[in-house]
Design an enzyme around this catalytic site. Structure first.
Site, PDB file in Angstrom:
ATOM      1  N   HIS A  96       3.949  35.484  40.275  1.00 16.89           N
ATOM      2  CA  HIS A  96       4.152  34.150  39.707  1.00 16.89           C
ATOM      3  C   HIS A  96       3.353  33.958  38.413  1.00 16.89           C
ATOM      4  CE1 HIS A  96       5.379  30.015  39.815  1.00 16.89           C
ATOM      5  NE2 HIS A  96       4.151  29.576  39.804  1.00 16.89           N
ATOM      6  N   ASP A  97       2.155  34.519  38.387  1.00 18.11           N
ATOM      7  CA  ASP A  97       1.281  34.405  37.214  1.00 18.11           C
ATOM      8  C   ASP A  97       1.913  34.922  35.927  1.00 18.11           C
ATOM      9  OD1 ASP A  97      -0.926  33.036  37.858  1.00 18.11           O
ATOM     10  OD2 ASP A  97      -2.298  34.740  37.925  1.00 18.11           O
ATOM     11  N   SER A 100       6.762  26.909  36.553  1.00 17.61           N
ATOM     12  CA  SER A 100       6.353  26.522  37.901  1.00 17.61           C
ATOM     13  C   SER A 100       6.611  25.019  38.098  1.00 17.61           C
ATOM     14  CB  SER A 100       4.878  26.889  38.100  1.00 17.61           C
ATOM     15  OG  SER A 100       4.513  26.831  39.437  1.00 17.61           O
ATOM     16  N   ASP A 134       7.742  37.744  41.449  1.00 15.22           N
ATOM     17  CA  ASP A 134       7.274  36.412  41.821  1.00 15.22           C
ATOM     18  C   ASP A 134       7.783  36.097  43.224  1.00 15.22           C
ATOM     19  OD1 ASP A 134       6.657  33.735  42.112  1.00 15.22           O
ATOM     20  OD2 ASP A 134       7.524  33.098  40.206  1.00 15.22           O
ATOM     21  N   ARG A 153      -7.988  27.028  46.692  1.00  9.92           N
ATOM     22  CA  ARG A 153      -7.747  27.859  45.519  1.00  9.92           C
ATOM     23  C   ARG A 153      -7.531  29.322  45.912  1.00  9.92           C
ATOM     24  NH1 ARG A 153      -5.544  27.968  40.614  1.00  9.92           N
ATOM     25  NH2 ARG A 153      -6.722  29.179  39.112  1.00  9.92           N
TER      26      ARG A 153
END
Lengths: 381, 381
Positions: B349-350, B150, B316, B220
């Site tokens: 993405h994680d 990232s 992602d 968040r």
């Protein structure tokens, strides 16, 4: 020559039993109609609106005015796809909204206080029931079509289930049979932004003479991102800088996209009600006709008797084509008549409000078909 | 047996000239190292961290502890893909962060006041320059590899451009050559949520003994949505209700996904600094090595001499595989050595932080190759 729209209201004193079990003792609905109801009263088309829209779906409020154009004016009007020379078009502001129908900013007749956050939680089905009463009061026993995009499409679908004998055609555009986890997640971010705004005062901000504008802005910004496709954002804004060069600031506007989103948020917070935003996003979250049928959408749609037009847009990632196809599949499973089109428009979810020619002409042709059959029936009798 | 990590700090008194033109007169960097630097000092691997992570990339702080496990412990450690029995691994907390390196909550030595929102805006390049000083201070003149996911991948890429003669291998995972409009848009929503929180006080909230927790939570929550794929959200949460049945409430938790997001927001607001969030999202926004080369990434990467491993994840949508392929194409245009893998992991993405076997084994094999060559060179000399 523009269509002149005249907002009307209708009051209801018979209590409305809501999905939650609560009763709304009395309420009024704001609505507009366009075109003429024919003698047989069988040319009525109901348009259902989405999250932030109103009953003002077409036309303008004053002759020769270019402001206050209805939100689906490209679709509805004289000689337009839903032709008001042929059809009697009705659009009703949803209960709990902030454009004239009874909602959180109105007085609760039982307490003589402003409803605020105590306004009962309403569902898509509640809206449909309230709409049916108004339709009936207009002397209409059957709708030739119910049509809507996004949340409006959910209402159209719900009409075909709640009143299967009252809907001939159901037009569901850029919609879904329910929200997925990501859709709910974005709604929740928006709601938290509003509820956590100190000016929200637990939903009773009217008495404090403040508005939770900060929360509303964030809600709109995050919503707006989900309405646009990645491609359209990149082609419209990309990485363009507002002032040509980087200013190295975390709080000032650097990129055009920031400026655009802040502007959208600002505008929205000027006219939209915070409690309404909570109510309408919740109605979206709750909508799930398959739930009562062990999550089997085919079973859920068994009740429906309408013919369907279902339209989705390839770049819509809020309600993707796959979600529309779930509806189509369930209809086909039930051997219902359904026309399905996936429009290759670049605009994302917003495409349903825009004038893509293939889309506009598709709806036109569908309604021409409806009108032909209507005339054929009339001639034969 | 767990790897025991020991956080260290290093102070710098030589001013650092930043991209903005500002000078940081002095600063400290928090960092951790794992494994041993060999005699030739040619086995050093630098790991760069992403938005909300720290220098604590691997191991635990106390023997037999299971808490405080480093954020990439699956990747780095003894016998792990980046094997600390073979490599000397360094991870440095970025300037402006809130985990030990100089940042907004520290004292500006020139004013003797807490920096707050006046902490200078830093860029990816500034971080790379500050990291290079620390590397040099450790006696290392060349890194065998720089690796990050990232935002960390952006730093790795930047290392290969700022110090082409100091990087042998560059490992860029789940990253992009710049943010697109939608990425910037989500960052802007997060920033606005923070800045508009009345407890933010223009970024000088430390003096007021408050924390803009409401804003941090929203930031968040919205960030978290973009880290997960639609599929993983649906399979993990779907439309599951928290309490089995609908309560008809707009403010209480109804769905599991809401509960999860609120929990993530709450946890984050307990440990993350609001000014840091603004700074780091801006560094993300600004990163764009092609900008100085008429937006031609091929031209921009001409400078780089490293060999690359580029990894992306199919689901992602924050930094989609297409963005990684832009980097790969520009490297191939420049006839650079590049290995590219698109991992079909469901996690969005994680995924770059998770233990997908194909991904883990790919990185392992890449680093084994690096180690073999390193040994070959050592043996011949």
């Amino acid at each position: 020559m523009s269509l002149i729209a005249t907002p009307q209201t209708m009051s209801f004193n018979e209590p409305l039993l809501l999905s939650s079990g609560q009763r709304l003792q009395n309420y009024q609905l704001a609505y507009e109609t366009y075109g003429k109801l024919n003698e047989k009263k069988d040319n009525a088309v109901l348009i259902c609106h989405a999250l932030n829209a109103s009953h003002h779906v077409a036309g303008v409020y004053e002759a020769n005015s270019e402001s206050d154009v209805g939100w689906w004016d490209s679709m509805i009007g004289p000689n337009k796809p839903v032709d008001t020379n042929k059809f009697f078009v009705i659009c009703i502001n949803n209960l709990g909204s902030c454009f004239g129908s009874t909602g959180p900013m109105h007085i609760n007749s039982e307490t003589n206080k402003v409803w605020g956050a105590d306004f009962p939680v309403v569902t898509v089905e509640d809206w449909v029931h309230s709409q049916e009463r108004l339709i009936r009061a207009l002397g209409i026993s059957r709708l030739i079509a119910v049509m809507g995009g996004s949340l409006g499409g959910m209402q159209a679908l719900s009409w075909s289930l709640e009143y299967p004998d009252k809907v001939d055609h159901c037009v569901v555009i850029a919609s879904a049979p329910n929200l997925n986890a990501e859709n709910i997640a974005f709604n929740e971010v928006a709601r938290r932004a509003i509820v956590n705004d100190p000016d929200f005062h637990g939903g009773h901000f009217y008495e404090q003479n403040v508005i939770p504008k900060r929360g509303l802005k964030i809600a709109r910004m995050v919503g707006h991102i989900t309405y646009l496709s990645d491609d359209v954002m990149n082609s419209k804004f990309g990485r363009s800088l507002r002032n040509g060069e980087i200013k190295y600031s975390t709080q000032d506007i650097e990129f055009e996209i920031e400026s655009y989103l802040r502007y959208q948020g600002e505008k929205f917070s000027d006219y939209f009600d915070a409690n309404t935003y909570l109510l309408i996003t919740r109605a979206l979250d709750y909508f799930d006709p398959a739930k009562a049928h062990e999550n089997n959408l085919t079973k859920a749609l068994e009740k429906s008797k309408a013919k369907f037009l279902v339209v989705s847009f390839k770049t819509d990632w809020r309600f993707s084509p796959a979600r529309s196809r779930e509806i189509v599949k369930a209809l086909i499973d039930n051997k219902r008549s359904v026309t399905y089109a996936e429009i290759d428009a670049p605009h994302g979810h917003d495409a349903f409000l825009l004038e893509d020619e293939r889309y506009i002409e598709l709806v036109r042709s569908y309604f021409e078909g409806i009108h032909k059959k209507l005339n054929a029936v009339t001639t034969h009798e």
